[in-house]
Design a protein around this motif. Sequence first.
Motif, PDB file in Angstrom:
ATOM      1  N   GLU A 130     -49.150   8.778  -6.379  1.00 30.14           N
ATOM      2  CA  GLU A 130     -49.377   7.583  -4.704  1.00 30.14           C
ATOM      3  C   GLU A 130     -47.550   7.439  -5.472  1.00 30.14           C
ATOM      4  O   GLU A 130     -46.493   8.370  -6.728  1.00 30.14           O
ATOM      5  CB  GLU A 130     -49.171   6.665  -6.170  1.00 30.14           C
ATOM      6  N   HIS A 131     -46.787   7.157  -4.185  1.00 34.12           N
ATOM      7  CA  HIS A 131     -45.547   7.080  -4.621  1.00 34.12           C
ATOM      8  C   HIS A 131     -45.132   5.771  -5.045  1.00 34.12           C
ATOM      9  O   HIS A 131     -45.458   4.600  -4.368  1.00 34.12           O
ATOM     10  CB  HIS A 131     -44.768   7.244  -2.994  1.00 34.12           C
ATOM     11  N   PHE A 132     -44.329   5.489  -5.945  1.00 30.20           N
ATOM     12  CA  PHE A 132     -44.458   4.522  -6.090  1.00 30.20           C
ATOM     13  C   PHE A 132     -42.050   3.601  -6.559  1.00 30.20           C
ATOM     14  O   PHE A 132     -42.426   2.631  -6.696  1.00 30.20           O
ATOM     15  CB  PHE A 132     -44.679   4.357  -7.906  1.00 30.20           C
ATOM     16  N   TYR A 133     -41.967   4.483  -6.336  1.00 25.90           N
ATOM     17  CA  TYR A 133     -39.844   4.192  -6.458  1.00 25.90           C
ATOM     18  C   TYR A 133     -39.989   5.088  -4.863  1.00 25.90           C
ATOM     19  O   TYR A 133     -39.436   6.316  -4.944  1.00 25.90           O
ATOM     20  CB  TYR A 133     -39.156   4.314  -7.597  1.00 25.90           C
ATOM     21  N   PRO A 134     -39.833   4.730  -3.340  1.00 27.38           N
ATOM     22  CA  PRO A 134     -39.390   5.400  -2.220  1.00 27.38           C
ATOM     23  C   PRO A 134     -38.036   5.724  -2.815  1.00 27.38           C
ATOM     24  O   PRO A 134     -37.072   5.611  -3.239  1.00 27.38           O
ATOM     25  CB  PRO A 134     -39.271   4.822  -1.366  1.00 27.38           C
ATOM     26  N   SER A 135     -37.275   7.626  -2.425  1.00 22.19           N
ATOM     27  CA  SER A 135     -36.384   7.789  -2.721  1.00 22.19           C
ATOM     28  C   SER A 135     -35.957   9.225  -1.643  1.00 22.19           C
ATOM     29  O   SER A 135     -36.995   9.069  -1.099  1.00 22.19           O
ATOM     30  CB  SER A 135     -36.719   8.813  -3.598  1.00 22.19           C
ATOM     31  N   SER A 136     -34.785   9.068  -0.883  1.00 22.81           N
ATOM     32  CA  SER A 136     -34.335   9.694   0.545  1.00 22.81           C
ATOM     33  C   SER A 136     -33.651  10.777  -0.132  1.00 22.81           C
ATOM     34  O   SER A 136     -33.065  11.420   0.661  1.00 22.81           O
ATOM     35  CB  SER A 136     -33.670   8.850   1.298  1.00 22.81           C
ATOM     36  N   ASP A 137     -33.351  11.056  -1.024  1.00 18.69           N
ATOM     37  CA  ASP A 137     -32.621  11.881  -1.858  1.00 18.69           C
ATOM     38  C   ASP A 137     -33.659  13.502  -2.026  1.00 18.69           C
ATOM     39  O   ASP A 137     -34.835  12.560  -3.240  1.00 18.69           O
ATOM     40  CB  ASP A 137     -32.109  11.552  -2.962  1.00 18.69           C
ATOM     41  N   TYR A 138     -33.773  14.518  -1.168  1.00 19.73           N
ATOM     42  CA  TYR A 138     -34.629  15.500  -1.475  1.00 19.73           C
ATOM     43  C   TYR A 138     -34.005  16.983  -1.833  1.00 19.73           C
ATOM     44  O   TYR A 138     -34.351  18.147  -1.671  1.00 19.73           O
ATOM     45  CB  TYR A 138     -35.983  15.330  -0.211  1.00 19.73           C
ATOM     46  N   HIS A 139     -33.053  16.470  -3.122  1.00 23.84           N
ATOM     47  CA  HIS A 139     -32.194  17.963  -3.632  1.00 23.84           C
ATOM     48  C   HIS A 139     -33.260  18.560  -4.718  1.00 23.84           C
ATOM     49  O   HIS A 139     -32.748  19.385  -4.763  1.00 23.84           O
ATOM     50  CB  HIS A 139     -30.531  17.397  -4.089  1.00 23.84           C
ATOM     51  N   PHE A 140     -33.626  18.055  -5.118  1.00 26.88           N
ATOM     52  CA  PHE A 140     -34.598  19.338  -6.056  1.00 26.88           C
ATOM     53  C   PHE A 140     -35.488  20.053  -5.060  1.00 26.88           C
ATOM     54  O   PHE A 140     -36.092  21.032  -5.713  1.00 26.88           O
ATOM     55  CB  PHE A 140     -35.933  17.925  -6.925  1.00 26.88           C
ATOM     56  N   PHE A 141     -35.410  19.854  -3.941  1.00 26.71           N
ATOM     57  CA  PHE A 141     -36.879  20.452  -3.576  1.00 26.71           C
ATOM     58  C   PHE A 141     -35.917  21.636  -2.512  1.00 26.71           C
ATOM     59  O   PHE A 141     -36.400  21.787  -0.981  1.00 26.71           O
ATOM     60  CB  PHE A 141     -37.854  19.245  -2.686  1.00 26.71           C
ATOM     61  N   GLN A 142     -35.164  21.825  -2.748  1.00 25.75           N
ATOM     62  CA  GLN A 142     -33.759  22.738  -1.949  1.00 25.75           C
ATOM     63  C   GLN A 142     -35.173  24.198  -2.173  1.00 25.75           C
ATOM     64  O   GLN A 142     -35.190  25.102  -2.618  1.00 25.75           O
ATOM     65  CB  GLN A 142     -32.629  23.478  -2.098  1.00 25.75           C
ATOM     66  N   PRO A 143     -34.928  24.753  -0.664  1.00 25.54           N
ATOM     67  CA  PRO A 143     -36.332  26.284  -0.683  1.00 25.54           C
ATOM     68  C   PRO A 143     -35.844  27.418  -1.471  1.00 25.54           C
ATOM     69  O   PRO A 143     -34.316  27.822  -1.018  1.00 25.54           O
ATOM     70  CB  PRO A 143     -36.545  26.406   0.531  1.00 25.54           C
ATOM     71  N   ALA A 144     -36.671  28.442  -2.123  1.00 33.12           N
ATOM     72  CA  ALA A 144     -36.336  29.722  -2.664  1.00 33.12           C
ATOM     73  C   ALA A 144     -35.857  30.222  -1.526  1.00 33.12           C
ATOM     74  O   ALA A 144     -35.863  30.669   0.093  1.00 33.12           O
ATOM     75  CB  ALA A 144     -37.020  30.535  -3.652  1.00 33.12           C
ATOM     76  N   ASN A 145     -35.052  31.233  -1.957  1.00 34.85           N
ATOM     77  CA  ASN A 145     -33.960  32.338  -1.068  1.00 34.85           C
ATOM     78  C   ASN A 145     -34.837  33.137  -0.631  1.00 34.85           C
ATOM     79  O   ASN A 145     -34.485  32.693   1.417  1.00 34.85           O
ATOM     80  CB  ASN A 145     -33.065  33.039  -1.725  1.00 34.85           C
ATOM     81  N   GLU A 146     -35.937  33.610  -0.193  1.00 34.35           N
ATOM     82  CA  GLU A 146     -36.969  34.372   0.234  1.00 34.35           C
ATOM     83  C   GLU A 146     -38.000  33.258   1.479  1.00 34.35           C
ATOM     84  O   GLU A 146     -37.086  33.786   3.031  1.00 34.35           O
ATOM     85  CB  GLU A 146     -37.932  34.527  -0.040  1.00 34.35           C
ATOM     86  N   ILE A 147     -37.786  32.421   1.109  1.00 34.14           N
ATOM     87  CA  ILE A 147     -38.134  30.754   2.120  1.00 34.14           C
ATOM     88  C   ILE A 147     -37.651  31.405   2.828  1.00 34.14           C
ATOM     89  O   ILE A 147     -37.780  30.427   3.926  1.00 34.14           O
ATOM     90  CB  ILE A 147     -38.970  30.330   1.153  1.00 34.14           C
ATOM     91  N   GLN A 148     -36.056  30.052   2.672  1.00 34.98           N
ATOM     92  CA  GLN A 148     -34.939  29.781   3.459  1.00 34.98           C
ATOM     93  C   GLN A 148     -34.467  30.428   4.759  1.00 34.98           C
ATOM     94  O   GLN A 148     -34.217  30.470   6.025  1.00 34.98           O
ATOM     95  CB  GLN A 148     -33.925  29.607   2.843  1.00 34.98           C
ATOM     96  N   ALA A 149     -34.865  32.237   4.082  1.00 28.45           N
ATOM     97  CA  ALA A 149     -34.620  33.021   5.372  1.00 28.45           C
ATOM     98  C   ALA A 149     -35.285  33.327   5.915  1.00 28.45           C
ATOM     99  O   ALA A 149     -34.820  33.031   7.759  1.00 28.45           O
ATOM    100  CB  ALA A 149     -34.479  34.715   4.689  1.00 28.45           C
ATOM    101  N   ARG A 150     -36.465  33.084   5.708  1.00 29.80           N
ATOM    102  CA  ARG A 150     -37.390  32.548   7.165  1.00 29.80           C
ATOM    103  C   ARG A 150     -37.583  31.688   7.651  1.00 29.80           C
ATOM    104  O   ARG A 150     -37.521  31.483   8.792  1.00 29.80           O
ATOM    105  CB  ARG A 150     -38.999  32.632   6.550  1.00 29.80           C
ATOM    106  N   ILE A 151     -37.297  30.764   6.763  1.00 25.78           N
ATOM    107  CA  ILE A 151     -37.265  29.640   7.903  1.00 25.78           C
ATOM    108  C   ILE A 151     -36.065  29.828   8.882  1.00 25.78           C
ATOM    109  O   ILE A 151     -35.893  29.254  10.348  1.00 25.78           O
ATOM    110  CB  ILE A 151     -36.802  28.475   7.094  1.00 25.78           C
ATOM    111  N   ASP A 152     -34.665  29.913   7.997  1.00 29.32           N
ATOM    112  CA  ASP A 152     -32.953  30.328   9.196  1.00 29.32           C
ATOM    113  C   ASP A 152     -33.635  31.494  10.581  1.00 29.32           C
ATOM    114  O   ASP A 152     -33.740  31.013  11.379  1.00 29.32           O
ATOM    115  CB  ASP A 152     -32.282  30.909   8.544  1.00 29.32           C
ATOM    116  N   THR A 153     -34.958  32.134  10.258  1.00 24.45           N
ATOM    117  CA  THR A 153     -35.223  33.221  11.800  1.00 24.45           C
ATOM    118  C   THR A 153     -35.790  32.663  13.061  1.00 24.45           C
ATOM    119  O   THR A 153     -35.867  32.467  13.717  1.00 24.45           O
ATOM    120  CB  THR A 153     -36.076  33.982  10.950  1.00 24.45           C
ATOM    121  N   ILE A 154     -36.927  30.989  12.347  1.00 24.83           N
ATOM    122  CA  ILE A 154     -37.188  30.265  13.033  1.00 24.83           C
ATOM    123  C   ILE A 154     -36.553  28.903  13.461  1.00 24.83           C
ATOM    124  O   ILE A 154     -36.751  29.002  14.753  1.00 24.83           O
ATOM    125  CB  ILE A 154     -38.511  30.052  12.039  1.00 24.83           C
ATOM    126  N   THR A 155     -35.024  28.309  12.838  1.00 27.96           N
ATOM    127  CA  THR A 155     -34.764  27.486  13.465  1.00 27.96           C
ATOM    128  C   THR A 155     -34.217  28.224  14.402  1.00 27.96           C
ATOM    129  O   THR A 155     -33.323  28.047  15.617  1.00 27.96           O
ATOM    130  CB  THR A 155     -34.445  26.660  13.061  1.00 27.96           C
TER     131      THR A 155
END
Length: 258
Positions: A111-136
């Motif tokens: 359950e979420h119990f203090y909603p937050s719009s801050d997602y800075h903990f969840f920056q994808p690892a480099n290898e994953i970000q490279a695949r995201i960039d290729t698609i987007t």
Amino acid sequence: MIIIQPSGGLCNRIRVINSAYELAKKRNDNLTVLWLNNAELNCPFESLFQPVSEIKIINIYSNLNLRKLFLQFSANQRFDNAMIEANKKNGVLNENFYTSLKKNVFISTWEHFYPSSDYHFFQPANEIQARIDTITKDLGNNSVGVHIRRTDHTWAIESSKTNGFVTAIEQELAVNPDAKFFVATDDITEENMLRERFPAQIFTNQNKTLSRNSIAGMHDALIDLMCLASTTKIFGSYFSSFTDIAADINHIEKIVIK
């Protein structure tokens, strides 16, 4: 200290960690996250995301992990999912419950119990970000995300019917003929159907692993999430944290097909 063990899939864990961090800030406290590698999400935190410094992440592979058991049973208070749900209103812990929390608190919840719009903990690892960039890079600035949740999610299956997604895409193309659609789904038959119906407009993370009980499958899940978040709006599934988090990451419009 707050010790949190987030349960469930990727997006449930993301919002639990965000909630726990908001609680830790409110208490001026430290946060330790017990990241359980299991069939729901069998991938270490650091394999998915960039390193974080503000919180302590401990990967565990069993609920019988000795370090986890020590933190759990040495805590002054322990709360599970039902207790968190019973002591919050509108997504926020009741003030009297919050003020009653003792020094060391162990929480296990999805359950979420203090909603937050801050997602800075969840920056994808480099290898994953490279695949995201290729698609987007091929989606351009005029893209729409489509998230079709199937498999074991009964509410999404019953409420967000396939023909509803088809209608939404057709209506979008009627006013926006150049639109492209990134489709994320856990049902390959849904993806193939949309490809056949809209062959020039559909983009996906192709040849992905659907099992969440694997590192490859969790990498692909994060790619789907971040590609959805890179669109301008999302046609999403009912009562799906994946739809909700994808829209919330970059504050884009969410249209639930229902």
